[in-house]
Design a protein around this motif. Structure first.
Motif, short mmCIF file in Angstrom:
data_model
loop_
_atom_site.label_atom_id
_atom_site.label_comp_id
_atom_site.label_asym_id
_atom_site.label_seq_id
_atom_site.Cartn_x
_atom_site.Cartn_y
_atom_site.Cartn_z
N ASN A 164 -3.07 -30.15 17.91
CA ASN A 164 -2.11 -29.50 17.02
C ASN A 164 -2.65 -28.17 16.50
N TYR A 165 -3.98 -28.09 16.39
CA TYR A 165 -4.59 -26.93 15.75
C TYR A 165 -5.91 -26.61 16.45
N ILE A 166 -5.98 -25.41 17.03
CA ILE A 166 -7.21 -24.93 17.67
C ILE A 166 -7.69 -23.69 16.94
N ALA A 167 -8.96 -23.67 16.59
CA ALA A 167 -9.58 -22.48 15.99
C ALA A 167 -10.48 -21.83 17.03
N ILE A 168 -10.26 -20.54 17.28
CA ILE A 168 -11.08 -19.78 18.21
C ILE A 168 -12.06 -18.94 17.38
N GLU A 169 -13.35 -19.12 17.61
CA GLU A 169 -14.35 -18.40 16.83
C GLU A 169 -15.33 -17.66 17.73
N GLY A 170 -16.13 -16.78 17.11
CA GLY A 170 -17.13 -16.02 17.84
C GLY A 170 -17.62 -14.87 16.98
N ASN A 171 -18.64 -14.21 17.46
CA ASN A 171 -19.21 -13.08 16.74
C ASN A 171 -18.24 -11.90 16.76
N ILE A 172 -18.57 -10.85 16.04
CA ILE A 172 -17.76 -9.63 16.04
C ILE A 172 -17.70 -9.06 17.46
N LEU A 197 -9.72 -28.82 17.53
CA LEU A 197 -10.74 -28.29 18.43
C LEU A 197 -11.23 -26.95 17.90
N TYR A 198 -12.56 -26.83 17.83
CA TYR A 198 -13.20 -25.58 17.41
C TYR A 198 -13.86 -24.99 18.65
N VAL A 199 -13.35 -23.83 19.10
CA VAL A 199 -13.87 -23.17 20.29
C VAL A 199 -14.74 -21.99 19.86
N TYR A 200 -16.00 -22.00 20.27
CA TYR A 200 -16.88 -20.88 19.96
C TYR A 200 -17.15 -20.09 21.23
N LEU A 201 -16.80 -18.80 21.21
CA LEU A 201 -17.03 -17.91 22.34
C LEU A 201 -18.38 -17.23 22.17
N TYR A 202 -19.32 -17.62 23.02
CA TYR A 202 -20.63 -16.96 22.97
C TYR A 202 -20.60 -15.70 23.83
N GLN A 203 -21.03 -14.61 23.24
CA GLN A 203 -21.10 -13.33 23.94
C GLN A 203 -22.45 -12.70 23.65
N ASN A 204 -23.15 -12.22 24.66
CA ASN A 204 -24.47 -11.63 24.39
C ASN A 204 -24.30 -10.33 23.59
N THR A 205 -25.38 -9.94 22.90
CA THR A 205 -25.32 -8.82 21.97
C THR A 205 -24.92 -7.52 22.64
N GLU A 206 -25.39 -7.29 23.84
CA GLU A 206 -25.06 -6.06 24.56
C GLU A 206 -23.56 -5.94 24.79
N ARG A 207 -22.95 -7.04 25.23
CA ARG A 207 -21.50 -7.03 25.45
C ARG A 207 -20.74 -6.89 24.14
N LEU A 253 -21.65 -5.21 21.48
CA LEU A 253 -21.70 -3.80 21.10
C LEU A 253 -20.75 -2.97 21.97
N GLU A 254 -20.66 -3.30 23.25
CA GLU A 254 -19.73 -2.59 24.14
C GLU A 254 -18.29 -2.79 23.69
N ASN A 255 -17.95 -4.04 23.39
CA ASN A 255 -16.58 -4.35 22.97
C ASN A 255 -16.23 -3.69 21.64
N TYR A 280 -27.88 -6.99 13.10
CA TYR A 280 -26.87 -7.64 12.27
C TYR A 280 -26.09 -8.67 13.10
N LEU A 281 -25.72 -8.30 14.32
CA LEU A 281 -25.00 -9.21 15.20
C LEU A 281 -25.84 -10.43 15.57
N LYS A 282 -27.14 -10.20 15.77
CA LYS A 282 -28.05 -11.31 16.09
C LYS A 282 -28.15 -12.30 14.93
N LYS A 283 -28.15 -11.78 13.71
CA LYS A 283 -28.20 -12.67 12.54
C LYS A 283 -26.92 -13.50 12.44
#
Length: 374
Positions: free
Chosen positions: A178-186, A297-307, A309-311, A327-330
């Motif tokens: 019923n409810y999905i949360a999509i999460e991830g870094n900036i 469901l809690y979905v966490y999108l892992y993205q490396n720091t280089e990507r 910064l590009e985004n 800051y992103l690494k923290k």
């Protein structure tokens, strides 16, 4: 709002592992066309119109947002993906999979590429028996009679045998959650993915209202001064928004997708606040967190720091231009600690560092499959 259509399909196969062929076709229909609502029993039938191995036949009911023209294109592509080789001959022949549209809503369609209702369905037991099993009270739009009545009037002496093996109905996302949360870094792509899922499944979308926060541009210029008011304002806003949206689901959209979960407030606060400020903030957060509905469901999108910064650079938000990798690494480390300590939350971590799910349909489908099969 997208219009949902109801269609009935006939599936048949007489080559290779027949049950596997049918199951693969059903799974492909669920992934590409829409939600499979019902699956008939499997019926063993003799080859029709030519000498060949016996067929396994079924009918399925599918709800789809595709119109009839899009639907036939999708089904032909599924047949091709599963190894169906069509040729110019109009003679009946062996096939590893065959998918026909029998009914589409209550419409009568006469085009060069598609005729609905299927013009030969009323002549064939191997179509009408499985169809009557899942749609006995549905009316044939030309005959103006129920399918069960049409079956009684059929002139086909073929021997039809129902077999014991059962096929598995893929459970659609809209039934599973019923409810999905999509999460991830900036810059991880959580908002883009939330919008794409919402569009495909006609869901209710809840987006974080960060753009309206007057402290955000100030924070990026002077973090020490504006960290506490920023985090407190975010916490209050996230609490109010989620409380309001989760309290009243849309009458036509019983599936909700958000591009954040309120626990991110604590993750960012831990990075940005001093120790004494964080302790005070934590007390406020704990009071609020008890009242918030947890996602299915809690979905966490892992993205490396280089990507990341590009985004961030690509989207060109002026107040984000000074964000540093440290800051992103923290923030990433904060999410990691959160994920590792959660026992009561249904978590799914997806590494999207090498994916482009916005522009690549295959990558997007990979994520959807992960969500479906979690």
């Amino acid at each position: 709002m997208k219009i949902q259509h109801n269609t009935y399909l006939s599936l048949g196969t007489n080559q290779g592992n027949k049950l596997e062929n049918l199951q693969k076709a059903i799974n492909s229909i669920a992934n590409i066309v829409g939600n499979v609502q019902k699956i008939s029993s499997v019926y063993k039938t003799p080859a029709w119109g030519f000498k060949g191995d016996d067929f396994y036949n079924i009918c399925v009911q599918v709800s789809t947002y595709q119109n009839a023209s899009q639907l036939i294109t999708s089904l032909l592509q599924i047949e091709k993906n599963l190894g169906r080789l069509r040729n110019e001959t109009k003679e009946y022949q062996n096939r590893n999979i065959d998918i026909d549209i029998l009914l589409f809503n209550d419409e009568i369609i006469l085009t060069k590429n598609l005729i609905v209702p299927h013009p030969k369905m009323l002549q064939r037991k191997f179509v009408m028996i499985p169809l009557a099993e899942i749609a006995s009270n549905t009316f044939h739009p030309i005959e103006k009679k129920q399918i069960s009545v049409c079956l009684q009037n059929i002139d086909d002496s073929s021997q039809i045998q129902r077999i014991k093996n059962k096929l598995i109905r893929p459970i659609p996302i809209t039934e599973k959650y019923n409810y999905i949360a999509i999460e991830g870094n900036i810059g991880a792509g959580k908002t883009s993915l939330a919008k794409m899922i919402t569009e495909e499944y006609n869901a209710k979308l809840v987006l974080e209202r960060f753009a309206d926060n007057p402290f955000l541009p100030k924070f990026y210029k002077d973090k020490e001064r504006y960290a506490f008011p920023l985090e407190m304002s975010f916490l209050a806003d996230r609490y109010q928004q989620l409380s309001d949206d989760l309290a009243q689901f849309d009458l036509f959209k019983n599936f909700l997708v958000s591009d954040y979960y309120i626990f991110k407030s604590l993750i960012f606060a831990q990075v940005t606040l001093s120790e004494d400020e964080y302790l005070l903030y934590r007390k406020m957060f704990n009071l609020i967190y008890k009242e918030i509905t947890k996602p299915d469901l809690y979905v966490y999108l892992y993205q490396n720091t280089e990507r990341l910064l590009e985004n961030i650079k690509k989207r060109g938000r002026n107040y984000e231009k000074n964000i540093e990798s440290e800051y992103l690494k923290k923030i990433q480390e904060g999410y990691k600690n959160f994920i590792n300590t959660q026992k009561d939350l249904n978590l799914l971590v997806i590494d999207v560092s090498d994916l482009d799910f916005v522009n690549n349909k295959k990558d997007y489908n990979y994520i959807i499959d992960k969500i479906k099969n979690n």
